[in-house]
Structures are given as structure tokens and as C-alpha cells.
Design a protein around this motif. Structure first.
Motif, PDB file in Angstrom:
ATOM      1  N   LEU A  55       0.452  -0.771  -8.795  1.00 40.71           N
ATOM      2  CA  LEU A  55       0.379   0.494  -8.140  1.00 40.71           C
ATOM      3  C   LEU A  55      -0.806   0.418  -7.125  1.00 40.71           C
ATOM      4  O   LEU A  55      -0.524   0.865  -5.966  1.00 40.71           O
ATOM      5  N   ARG A  56      -2.069   0.009  -7.569  1.00 45.62           N
ATOM      6  CA  ARG A  56      -3.008   0.120  -6.780  1.00 45.62           C
ATOM      7  C   ARG A  56      -3.070  -0.736  -5.498  1.00 45.62           C
ATOM      8  O   ARG A  56      -3.409  -0.220  -4.592  1.00 45.62           O
ATOM      9  N   ILE A  57      -2.425  -1.897  -5.600  1.00 47.77           N
ATOM     10  CA  ILE A  57      -2.077  -2.831  -4.397  1.00 47.77           C
ATOM     11  C   ILE A  57      -1.094  -2.359  -3.640  1.00 47.77           C
ATOM     12  O   ILE A  57      -1.459  -2.386  -2.419  1.00 47.77           O
ATOM     13  N   ALA A  58      -0.013  -1.561  -4.239  1.00 47.41           N
ATOM     14  CA  ALA A  58       1.097  -0.928  -3.249  1.00 47.41           C
ATOM     15  C   ALA A  58       0.426   0.203  -2.248  1.00 47.41           C
ATOM     16  O   ALA A  58       0.697   0.343  -1.433  1.00 47.41           O
ATOM     17  N   LEU A  59      -0.438   0.914  -3.043  1.00 48.87           N
ATOM     18  CA  LEU A  59      -1.041   2.072  -2.310  1.00 48.87           C
ATOM     19  C   LEU A  59      -1.926   1.444  -1.237  1.00 48.87           C
ATOM     20  O   LEU A  59      -2.030   2.048  -0.105  1.00 48.87           O
ATOM     21  N   ALA A  60      -2.806   0.454  -1.586  1.00 48.85           N
ATOM     22  CA  ALA A  60      -3.652  -0.156  -0.504  1.00 48.85           C
ATOM     23  C   ALA A  60      -2.792  -0.655   0.753  1.00 48.85           C
ATOM     24  O   ALA A  60      -2.896  -0.628   1.662  1.00 48.85           O
ATOM     25  N   LEU A  61      -1.711  -1.495   0.259  1.00 43.84           N
ATOM     26  CA  LEU A  61      -0.600  -1.894   1.380  1.00 43.84           C
ATOM     27  C   LEU A  61      -0.200  -0.831   2.233  1.00 43.84           C
ATOM     28  O   LEU A  61       0.161  -0.884   3.344  1.00 43.84           O
TER      29      LEU A  61
END
Length: 408
Positions: A55-61
């Protein structure tokens, strides 16, 4: 009016809208970035991510501006479905897609995983092996059997999703006439995107271009779908191949952050995005990527996956904006652009770092002494420079040591 009538009308309207969107993307010239860090990238040995990490990576993407996210492979496990569900309702900008084999059960798992996401923000990516190797040894199926699998599974998916992508696995080792047939079949069955994956990273830029030209010239209904590419990096050519295909007019490029993935990994997201930004004049294309987010995103993925970057990795490596060479340091202090292809702030890096060491020159030493508020006369600089040259290999010349050298 019978319910079936309204259903048919809705389907017709949806089809018209989908085709309008596809025409818009095809004519806009904008390159759409599809990121597969959370699925293909995670397949790299040791790179397993927890749902909260994904989720953290998805939000950063999302913050970086990617168009779509390959969120995972729902049929692989209930945990994968749970991880994808954590993104639903939280990641609102990009389209969330799920990977599926050409099996109804896989598509049903994707329906479950993406339940609750708006129809125009959820999709599936279907794949099946198509090369002679995959047909004979992996699937034990004929060309006709695989063609039927594609037609049936894409149609099944299109009844449940507005966004359906189809990719022939090992496309770069599949007969070209057969590729053309499969793509035409998939589009007729309802695919809105067709992908060209170089699954084993075998191609060169010239051969990649040739494949794309063949697809563009030989698939008669290609105007009804977007064309995507997915390159692996086994020869170190994934970024070059991706850029060559951008030059040929593909609509979607799939990448991973830091280029992570199976074997040698995938086309590197931040490298493709930066090259496209810097050479927009060459490609005549643009992308809605916020390049200032790239270094932060790169370091986040390295931290959460535990996959370290090489210090000299392009765009986001530790030494990209660091120099110890005296001639380079002198030039950078006079004009920062003398030895940089682009400025650090373009990709969200902190700035140029002048590393003091045996290769440093007077100007860099004087600059660092002045930063620390220490005397920087010619005599003092020469004394410190001589002391630096006596430092044993591997010893970091940090602030305390430099102060000691300067007698402070």
C-alpha cells in the motif's frame, strides 16, 4: 421494458465510451506508465512485500503519476487477494489491475480482489504462453487450442471488467503470424489493451522496433485497443528496448521501480521516465510523471523490499551526484552543469556532494573548509590536501577528521 433490454443498452453505451477513451489515448501522444513493482517486481527472490508495504508503494506510485498498477496475482493465494483489497478505496488515481491466467477461476478471483473499485479504475491482465516452447513443453496445447483459450477467457473477462488486457507470454519467441492472429482474436473478444512481453529479455532495440512495426502493420483491428510493451533486462537492454518502442508509438510501457524483478529484472521505471523527460524533443511524446518523486520512490522500494541498489545506479544511486575527482569538483563549483546530465532537483535528489579523498583538488577542499567555517587560505588548503592523501584506503573523511586535519 425487460431487464435484458437495459442491460444491452448499458453494454452498448459502455462500449462506445471505452472506444472513445481508447481513441483519446491513442491520439494524445502521452505515454501511459503501468507499474508492475508490486507483482512482477515482488517475484524477485527475497523481495516479498507485506500488504501494508504494498500500500505504501502504491500510494507513492500514485503520487508519481503512474496510469495503472499491476496490483498482484489474486489466484495465487487468499493473502494476495487481501493485499490487493487493502488498496481498494485508498489508491484512487491509477487503474488497479490484477494478473490472471486464461482461466475463469483466475478472473473470478480478480473480481473478488478488486470489488469496490470503480469500474473505470479496475481491470485484468490475461496471459498465456504462446511460443513453441511454451505450447509444447509447458501447456501441451496446439495453436488452435490456445487461440480458443484466448477468445473464451477474454470474452469472459470482458463481461466482468471494462478494462481487459491480453499478453502472449514469451511473445518475442512466438511466430509472428500467430501473434497477429492472437491479438486480433483478443481484440474481437473484448480486449482493450494488447501487450508485447519480451519475457526472457532476449531482444535488442532494433528487433523490438521490428516486432512493434509488424504488430502495427498486421493487426487489422488494432485501432480498437492500446498497445503495451513489457521488457525484461537479461541483456541489460530493457530500458533501451522500451524507449525504442516509445519511439515507434506504443501507448503503454510497463516497468518496475529500480528495475527489480525475476532474473535480471524489468525495465526500470525511473530510468525510462527520466530519459523520456529529457529527450521529449526526440520522441515527441510526454508522460504525466512527476520526476521529482523518483528518487524518494526508488529509496522507498529499496527499503521495503530489502533489495539494495548499486551505489552507481542511474537516477537514484548514492554516488550519482557525488564526485571525488578534482577536475570534476572544480568544474561543478564553477558551474554545476559542467559535469551533470541533469540537475539533482529534477529527480528529487538532495544535491551535489563533494567527497574529499585522494583524487580531490584544492578548490573542493577550500569549499568544504569554508562550509565548516574554517580558515581556507592557500597554505591551509595545501596542508589539508596533503593530509588527505595520507589517509588509509577505506577511511571516511568526515567532518571531525577534516577539522582535525585543519587544526580546529
Amino acid at each position: 421494458m425487460p431487464f435484458g433490454f437495459f442491460r444491452r443498452v448499458k453494454k452498448q453505451v459502455t462500449g462506445v465510451v471505452k472506444q472513445a477513451i481508447i481513441r483519446h489515448h491513442r491520439s494524445s501522444g502521452v505515454v501511459l506508465f503501468s507499474d508492475t513493482t508490486l507483482r512482477d517486481g515482488e517475484q524477485m527472490p527475497g523481495a516479498t512485500l507485506e500488504p501494508e508495504d504494498k500500500l505504501r508503494i502504491a500510494l507513492a506510485l500514485e503520487a508519481a503519476g503512474v496510469h495503472s498498477l499491476d496490483a498482484g496475482f489474486p489466484a495465487s493465494s487468499p493473502q494476495e487477494i487481501h493485499a490487493i483489497q487493502q488498496m481498494v478505496g485508498k489508491v484512487r488515481g491509477p487503474v488497479l489491475t490484477a494478473l490472471c491466467r486464461t482461466l475463469p477461476g483466475d478472473i473470478d478471483a480478480a473480481v473478488e480482489a478488486l470489488q469496490g473499485n470503480p469500474d473505470h479504475k479496475r481491470g485484468v491482465s490475461l496471459f498465456v504462453g504462446t511460443s513453441p516452447l511454451h505450447r509444447e513443453f509447458k501447456l501441451q496445447k496446439t495453436r488452435d487450442e490456445i487461440r480458443k483459450l484466448v477468445a473464451d477467457s477474454v470474452a469472459y473477462a470482458a463481461e466482468r471488467f471494462e478494462i481487459v488486457a491480453f499478453s502472449p507470454e514469451d511473445a518475442s519467441r512466438t511466430e509472428r503470424d500467430y501473434l497477429t492472429e492472437l491479438y486480433q482474436t483478443a481484440i474481437d473478444a473484448g480486449a482493450t489493451t494488447i501487450g508485447f512481453p519480451d519475457t526472457v529479455g532476449l531482444l535488442t532495440p532494433e528487433k523490438a522496433r521490428d516486432f512493434i512495426r509488424h504488430i502495427q502493420d498486421s493487426v487489422p483491428n488494432l485501432n480498437r485497443a492500446l498497445l503495451a510493451v513489457h521488457f525484461h533486462n537479461d541483456l541489460g537492454l530493457a530500458v533501451a528496448n522500451t524507449l525504442a518502442c516509445i519511439d515507434e508509438g506504443v501507448n503503454v510501457v510497463q516497468c518496475t521501480v529500480n528495475g527489480i524483478g525475476e532474473r535480471a529484472g524489468n525495465a526500470c521505471f525511473e530510468e525510462v521516465a527520466t530519459a523520456l523527460h529529457l529527450h521529449a524533443d526526440q520522441y515527441g511524446r510526454s508522460a504525466k510523471i512527476d520526476t521529482t518523486k523518483l528518487v524518494g520512490l526508488s529509496h522507498l522500494v529499496a527499503e521495503l523490499t530489502g533489495v539494495r541498489m548499486a551505489p552507481n545506479k542511474p537516477i537514484s544511486g548514492r554516488t550519482i551526484f557525488a564526485t571525488e575527482a578534482g577536475i570534476h569538483q572544480d568544474g561543478l563549483l564553477k558551474n554545476i552543469d559542467t559535469y551533470l546530465p541533469f540537475r539533482p532537483e529534477l529527480v528529487g535528489a538532495k544535491g551535489v556532494e563533494f567527497v574529499l579523498g585522494r583524487h580531490s583538488g584544492r578548490r573542493a577542499v577550500a569549499h568544504r573548509l569554508e562550509e565548516l567555517g574554517l580558515p581556507a587560505s592557500d597554505e591551509q588548503v595545501l596542508r589539508v590536501l596533503e593530509a588527505i592523501k595520507q589517509v588509509p584506503k577505506g577511511v571516511l573523511i568526515d567532518e571531525p577528521l577534516l577539522r582535525k586535519m585543519a587544526g580546529a
